[in-house]
Design an enzyme around this catalytic site. Structure first.
Site, PDB file in Angstrom:
ATOM      1  N   GLU A   1      11.039 -45.351-114.690  1.00 19.28           N
ATOM      2  CA  GLU A   1      11.445 -46.150-115.665  1.00 19.28           C
ATOM      3  C   GLU A   1      12.656 -45.665-116.828  1.00 19.28           C
ATOM      4  OE1 GLU A   1      11.560 -47.286-119.790  1.00 19.28           O
ATOM      5  OE2 GLU A   1      10.233 -46.377-119.422  1.00 19.28           O
TER       6      GLU A   1
ATOM      7  N   VAL B   1       5.531 -43.106-123.126  1.00 19.20           N
ATOM      8  CA  VAL B   1       6.196 -43.754-122.374  1.00 19.20           C
ATOM      9  C   VAL B   1       7.019 -44.952-123.464  1.00 19.20           C
ATOM     10  CG1 VAL B   1       4.543 -43.976-120.555  1.00 19.20           C
ATOM     11  CG2 VAL B   1       3.795 -45.098-123.318  1.00 19.20           C
ATOM     12  N   CYS B   2       7.837 -45.452-122.474  1.00 22.16           N
ATOM     13  CA  CYS B   2       8.647 -46.590-123.366  1.00 22.16           C
ATOM     14  C   CYS B   2       7.982 -47.240-124.072  1.00 22.16           C
ATOM     15  CB  CYS B   2       8.774 -47.303-121.902  1.00 22.16           C
ATOM     16  SG  CYS B   2      10.153 -48.781-123.158  1.00 22.16           S
ATOM     17  N   PRO B   3       8.720 -47.912-125.226  1.00 24.50           N
ATOM     18  CA  PRO B   3      10.052 -47.040-125.829  1.00 24.50           C
ATOM     19  C   PRO B   3       9.739 -45.943-126.591  1.00 24.50           C
ATOM     20  CG  PRO B   3       8.539 -48.267-127.543  1.00 24.50           C
ATOM     21  CD  PRO B   3       8.147 -48.351-126.261  1.00 24.50           C
ATOM     22  N   VAL B   4       8.900 -44.699-126.586  1.00 24.39           N
ATOM     23  CA  VAL B   4       8.541 -43.762-127.691  1.00 24.39           C
ATOM     24  C   VAL B   4       9.918 -42.530-126.678  1.00 24.39           C
ATOM     25  CG1 VAL B   4       7.847 -41.884-128.424  1.00 24.39           C
ATOM     26  CG2 VAL B   4       6.610 -44.562-127.918  1.00 24.39           C
TER      27      VAL B   4
END
Lengths: 267, 86, 68
Positions: free
Chosen positions: B50, B21-24
């Site tokens: 996203e 998931v964000c920011p990965v």
């Protein structure tokens, strides 16, 4: 070896930075930094370097944690009182980041062991509290061709400079000889605001990280001074001393040596 | 199969960021791009939502060239990016 | 004359020596302070003889021994 998803997550705020990226984070993960002194300066520096994923962090200190340390040495906690500082520091660092290797040296750093101690490291942080040690670290790093960060703190003031072999002056260029024992007050006698170690020790960690990444301008050829009461940061340009006894044109110091310790700093 | 490329552009490498998931998400794509040479093409498989909104934009901001965004029809997308100079 | 002392412009009478400046600035333990004048170190034994001139830039560097 490629980064795991966990590593990508742990270091994501670094890797996102244009100046770091995966390549820079890999450099950090492969770097070796030695911190001499697990105290006011060394504690915050060690915390940030461990968090940053510096692959190998050496920490040298002969002392045990004392109640009077906890006002500023944020790597140690109240239950650590009486424990060897290097072990207390190692435990905290590995709790923050189990991926980093923390090597402990429970010893006073002296002329007869410093060359061996620094040999394996890419960058050295001086977090010591006395002039004989600060001059010893300077001389050894100049002689061994190792970059290092010098720092000092007292009362509401702090300062630091970075030495890189072949660039800019060394600590001895500026201060030449230690003052006579007890001529200049130390923290024990004069006191220091705990957060000063946080400010200056963190700047030392920042210099180590920039050096490893090869990004930005280091504090070579400058002394950064911080006066907290006046809230004043200054970068003082440092001349180089051609006659410096260790890094000058005809050096007279060819091996590290020990100065006598001030009486109040012993024991 | 849904993973079959719906394009004539042949990627040099592929990365799947549907497992993070964000920011990965962006970090994983950025790391994969760093390992390529300039001009090579990376295929990035990402989830709808996203990632589709943010990852292509972040990659563009890094100076790379976004070639194509393909809807795989299964809630995932395939992004094709050409690596540009550093 | 106007000189710059630790980054601040200051007015001092002509003929001022480094030693007199250290006294006027209330510098603690002046014998252990490193002084630079226009980006050159002033030798410690010549503070008395070194006369400052208009436009000079002077910096003081202090021993700071703490850290643990």
């Amino acid at each position: 070896m490629p980064f795991t998803n966990d590593q990508l997550q742990r270091y994501s705020r670094h890797i996102i930075l244009q100046e770091v990226g995966a390549k820079g984070q890999r450099k950090l993960c492969e770097a070796k930094v030695l911190i001499i002194g697990a105290g006011g300066l060394g504690a915050p520096a060690a915390l940030y370097l461990a968090a940053a994923g510096i692959g190998t962090i050496g920490i040298a200190d002969a002392d045990e944690v004392d109640l009077s340390n906890l006002q500023r040495q944020v790597i140690h906690t109240t239950p650590d009182v009486g424990k060897a500082k290097v072990l207390s520091a190692q435990e905290t660092m590995n709790r923050i980041n189990p991926e980093v290797t923390v090597k402990t040296y429970r010893t006073f750093v002296m002329a007869d062991n410093i060359m061996e101690l620094i040999a394996d490291y890419d960058f050295i942080l001086d977090g010591t509290d006395n002039f004989p040690a600060k001059f010893l670290i300077n001389d050894a790093c100049v002689l061994a061709g190792k970059p290092f960060s010098h720092a000092g703190i007292i009362r509401f003031k702090g300062q630091l400079m970075t030495y890189v072999p072949g660039q800019g002056p060394c600590y001895r260029c500026v201060f030449r000889e230690p003052p006579p024992p007890d001529a200049v007050p130390t923290c024990k006698q004069a006191g220091v605001i705990g957060a000063m170690g946080g400010v200056i020790g963190s700047l030392q960690a920042m210099e180590a990280i920039k050096y490893i990444l090869g990004k930005g301008d280091l504090l070579t050829g400058y002394l950064l001074t911080y006066d907290a009461l006046k809230m004043d940061f200054r970068k003082i340009r440092l001349p180089r001393r051609d006659t410096c006894a260790v890094c000058g044109k005809s050096p007279t110091i060819l091996a590290p040596f020990d100065y006598a310790q001030a009486v109040c700093e012993l024991g | 199969m849904a993973t079959q490329p719906l394009t004539d552009i042949l990627p040099d490498a592929a990365v799947d960021i549907t497992d993070v998931v964000c920011p990965v998400t962006f970090v994983k794509a950025k790391v994969a791009l760093e390992e390529l040479d300039e001009g090579q093409i990376l295929s990035v498989r990402m989830n709808d939502g996203e990632p589709v909104q943010n990852v292509p934009r972040s990659i563009k901001e890094e100076g790379h060239q976004v070639l194509k965004l393909i809807d795989n029809g299964d809630g995932t997308y395939q992004l094709l990016v050409r690596k540009m100079g550093e | 004359m106007t000189i710059t002392v630790a980054g601040n412009k200051k007015e001092y009478p002509d003929g001022l020596t480094v030693a007199a400046l250290l006294a006027a600035e209330n510098v603690e333990t002046p014998e252990y302070v490193t002084v630079s004048l226009n980006d050159d170190f002033v030798p410690g034994d010549s503070f008395d003889q070194t006369v400052l001139g208009d436009g000079d830039e002077v910096e003081f560097m202090y021993f700071m021994g703490g850290g643990r």
